[in-house]
Scaffold this motif. Structure first.
Motif, PDB file in Angstrom:
ATOM      1  N   MET A   1       8.026   0.768  38.104  1.00 47.21           N
ATOM      2  CA  MET A   1       8.615   1.037  36.809  1.00 47.21           C
ATOM      3  C   MET A   1       9.487   2.295  36.916  1.00 47.21           C
ATOM      4  SD  MET A   1       6.553   1.833  33.331  1.00 47.21           S
ATOM      5  CE  MET A   1       6.996   0.825  31.989  1.00 47.21           C
ATOM      6  N   ALA A   2      10.723   2.216  36.434  1.00 51.44           N
ATOM      7  CA  ALA A   2      11.644   3.346  36.487  1.00 51.44           C
ATOM      8  C   ALA A   2      11.225   4.421  35.490  1.00 51.44           C
ATOM      9  CB  ALA A   2      13.060   2.879  36.177  1.00 51.44           C
ATOM     10  N   LYS A   3      11.355   5.652  35.932  1.00 53.26           N
ATOM     11  CA  LYS A   3      11.002   6.778  35.074  1.00 53.26           C
ATOM     12  C   LYS A   3      12.147   7.049  34.097  1.00 53.26           C
ATOM     13  CE  LYS A   3       8.791  11.205  35.557  1.00 53.26           C
ATOM     14  NZ  LYS A   3       8.407  12.266  36.477  1.00 53.26           N
ATOM     15  N   LYS A   4      11.819   7.146  32.815  1.00 52.19           N
ATOM     16  CA  LYS A   4      12.821   7.396  31.790  1.00 52.19           C
ATOM     17  C   LYS A   4      13.320   8.840  31.897  1.00 52.19           C
ATOM     18  CE  LYS A   4      13.700   7.012  26.893  1.00 52.19           C
ATOM     19  NZ  LYS A   4      13.178   6.746  25.581  1.00 52.19           N
ATOM     20  N   ALA A   5      14.628   9.012  31.822  1.00 54.12           N
ATOM     21  CA  ALA A   5      15.214  10.343  31.887  1.00 54.12           C
ATOM     22  C   ALA A   5      14.784  11.167  30.683  1.00 54.12           C
ATOM     23  CB  ALA A   5      16.732  10.246  31.940  1.00 54.12           C
ATOM     24  N   VAL A   6      14.414  12.399  30.940  1.00 61.96           N
ATOM     25  CA  VAL A   6      14.020  13.301  29.863  1.00 61.96           C
ATOM     26  C   VAL A   6      15.288  13.944  29.318  1.00 61.96           C
ATOM     27  CG1 VAL A   6      12.699  15.358  29.278  1.00 61.96           C
ATOM     28  CG2 VAL A   6      11.792  13.744  30.941  1.00 61.96           C
ATOM     29  N   GLN A   7      15.467  13.822  28.019  1.00 59.33           N
ATOM     30  CA  GLN A   7      16.655  14.395  27.399  1.00 59.33           C
ATOM     31  C   GLN A   7      16.305  14.972  26.036  1.00 59.33           C
ATOM     32  OE1 GLN A   7      19.508  11.288  27.147  1.00 59.33           O
ATOM     33  NE2 GLN A   7      18.359  10.066  25.721  1.00 59.33           N
ATOM     34  N   PRO A   8      17.161  15.837  25.521  1.00 59.36           N
ATOM     35  CA  PRO A   8      16.903  16.410  24.196  1.00 59.36           C
ATOM     36  C   PRO A   8      16.809  15.316  23.130  1.00 59.36           C
ATOM     37  CG  PRO A   8      18.708  17.545  25.287  1.00 59.36           C
ATOM     38  CD  PRO A   8      18.391  16.341  26.115  1.00 59.36           C
ATOM     39  N   GLN A   9      15.975  15.553  22.156  1.00 53.82           N
ATOM     40  CA  GLN A   9      15.827  14.624  21.037  1.00 53.82           C
ATOM     41  C   GLN A   9      16.935  14.929  20.034  1.00 53.82           C
ATOM     42  OE1 GLN A   9      13.370  12.192  21.326  1.00 53.82           O
ATOM     43  NE2 GLN A   9      13.460  13.168  23.327  1.00 53.82           N
ATOM     44  N   PHE A  10      17.499  13.890  19.437  1.00 52.99           N
ATOM     45  CA  PHE A  10      18.655  14.066  18.567  1.00 52.99           C
ATOM     46  C   PHE A  10      18.489  13.185  17.341  1.00 52.99           C
ATOM     47  CE2 PHE A  10      23.151  14.120  17.429  1.00 52.99           C
ATOM     48  CZ  PHE A  10      23.524  15.385  17.828  1.00 52.99           C
ATOM     49  N   VAL A  11      18.657  13.769  16.176  1.00 52.44           N
ATOM     50  CA  VAL A  11      18.551  13.004  14.937  1.00 52.44           C
ATOM     51  C   VAL A  11      19.792  13.290  14.089  1.00 52.44           C
ATOM     52  CG1 VAL A  11      17.214  14.786  13.733  1.00 52.44           C
ATOM     53  CG2 VAL A  11      17.067  12.439  12.973  1.00 52.44           C
ATOM     54  N   GLU A  12      20.335  12.226  13.486  1.00 52.41           N
ATOM     55  CA  GLU A  12      21.502  12.354  12.617  1.00 52.41           C
ATOM     56  C   GLU A  12      21.071  12.107  11.179  1.00 52.41           C
ATOM     57  OE1 GLU A  12      24.868  10.017  13.902  1.00 52.41           O
ATOM     58  OE2 GLU A  12      24.327  10.345  16.002  1.00 52.41           O
ATOM     59  N   ILE A  13      21.410  13.047  10.299  1.00 51.62           N
ATOM     60  CA  ILE A  13      21.058  12.962   8.882  1.00 51.62           C
ATOM     61  C   ILE A  13      22.348  13.054   8.073  1.00 51.62           C
ATOM     62  CG2 ILE A  13      19.796  14.069   6.996  1.00 51.62           C
ATOM     63  CD1 ILE A  13      18.054  15.381   9.297  1.00 51.62           C
ATOM     64  N   GLU A  14      22.525  12.137   7.135  1.00 55.83           N
ATOM     65  CA  GLU A  14      23.697  12.202   6.261  1.00 55.83           C
ATOM     66  C   GLU A  14      23.222  12.301   4.820  1.00 55.83           C
ATOM     67  OE1 GLU A  14      27.429   9.472   4.926  1.00 55.83           O
ATOM     68  OE2 GLU A  14      27.036   9.608   7.075  1.00 55.83           O
ATOM     69  N   GLN A  15      23.622  13.387   4.174  1.00 51.52           N
ATOM     70  CA  GLN A  15      23.279  13.594   2.771  1.00 51.52           C
ATOM     71  C   GLN A  15      24.341  12.951   1.885  1.00 51.52           C
ATOM     72  OE1 GLN A  15      20.999  17.840   2.781  1.00 51.52           O
ATOM     73  NE2 GLN A  15      23.018  17.809   1.968  1.00 51.52           N
ATOM     74  N   PRO A  16      23.988  12.598   0.671  1.00 52.43           N
ATOM     75  CA  PRO A  16      24.990  12.069  -0.260  1.00 52.43           C
ATOM     76  C   PRO A  16      26.075  13.117  -0.532  1.00 52.43           C
ATOM     77  CG  PRO A  16      22.776  11.722  -1.103  1.00 52.43           C
ATOM     78  CD  PRO A  16      22.650  12.618   0.092  1.00 52.43           C
ATOM     79  N   PHE A  17      27.287  12.631  -0.773  1.00 53.42           N
ATOM     80  CA  PHE A  17      28.406  13.520  -1.089  1.00 53.42           C
ATOM     81  C   PHE A  17      28.078  14.333  -2.346  1.00 53.42           C
ATOM     82  CE2 PHE A  17      32.712  14.596  -2.564  1.00 53.42           C
ATOM     83  CZ  PHE A  17      33.219  15.106  -1.380  1.00 53.42           C
ATOM     84  N   GLU A  18      28.539  15.551  -2.398  1.00 53.74           N
ATOM     85  CA  GLU A  18      28.378  16.491  -3.512  1.00 53.74           C
ATOM     86  C   GLU A  18      26.993  17.138  -3.580  1.00 53.74           C
ATOM     87  OE1 GLU A  18      29.700  14.963  -7.277  1.00 53.74           O
ATOM     88  OE2 GLU A  18      31.734  14.691  -6.583  1.00 53.74           O
ATOM     89  N   ASN A  19      26.149  16.910  -2.597  1.00 52.36           N
ATOM     90  CA  ASN A  19      24.867  17.625  -2.564  1.00 52.36           C
ATOM     91  C   ASN A  19      25.030  19.033  -2.019  1.00 52.36           C
ATOM     92  OD1 ASN A  19      23.342  15.691  -3.728  1.00 52.36           O
ATOM     93  ND2 ASN A  19      22.013  15.341  -1.974  1.00 52.36           N
TER      94      ASN A  19
END
Length: 133
Positions: A1-19
């Motif tokens: 089984m190939a070892k998964k590359a360790v990388q930074p965790q990244f999350v994208e959040i989009e707030q409603p306009f005018e907040n």
């Protein structure tokens, strides 16, 4: 089984306009990072905060000493076309780093969308709200 590359965790959040700009808090300790302009809470930094990238200016509004050291040793021209996640991986960060990319819209005379990125290091131990030595 190939070892998964360790990388930074990244999350994208989009707030409603005018907040408006988000009131960002550290996901580790809960300390207010970006403040709240409506309640006039001033921004502050905790020991988990690694960087704040201001999409409006295209530069870093805050860099921890460790982050600055890692970035200063990099050839930034070489990484110019990297995604933000790839840039962080090339800076030597692994899955202990969480980058939160937050997009928000501001209305008014100069209405626009803005995208900022906040980096947090989950490997920094905390004891009584202070960095462990």
């Amino acid at each position: 089984m190939a070892k998964k590359a360790v990388q930074p965790q990244f999350v994208e959040i989009e707030q409603p306009f005018e907040n408006g700009p988000p009131a960002v808090h550290c996901p580790v300790c809960g300390k207010s990072i970006a403040g709240d302009r409506k309640e006039r809470v001033k921004p502050s930094h905790c020991c988990h905060l690694v960087f704040i990238f201001d999409g409006g200016t295209g530069g870093f509004g805050y860099m921890s000493a460790d982050f600055r050291k890692r970035v200063d040793s990099m050839d930034l021209d070489k990484h110019q076309d990297d995604s933000f996640q790839e840039f962080l991986k090339n800076a030597g960060y692994g899955n202990q780093l969480l980058a939160m990319q937050i997009t928000y819209g501001i209305s008014g005379r100069n209405a626009a969308w803005h995208t900022d990125v906040y980096g947090f290091d989950f490997s920094v131990p905390v004891k009584d709200g202070k960095k462990k030595k």
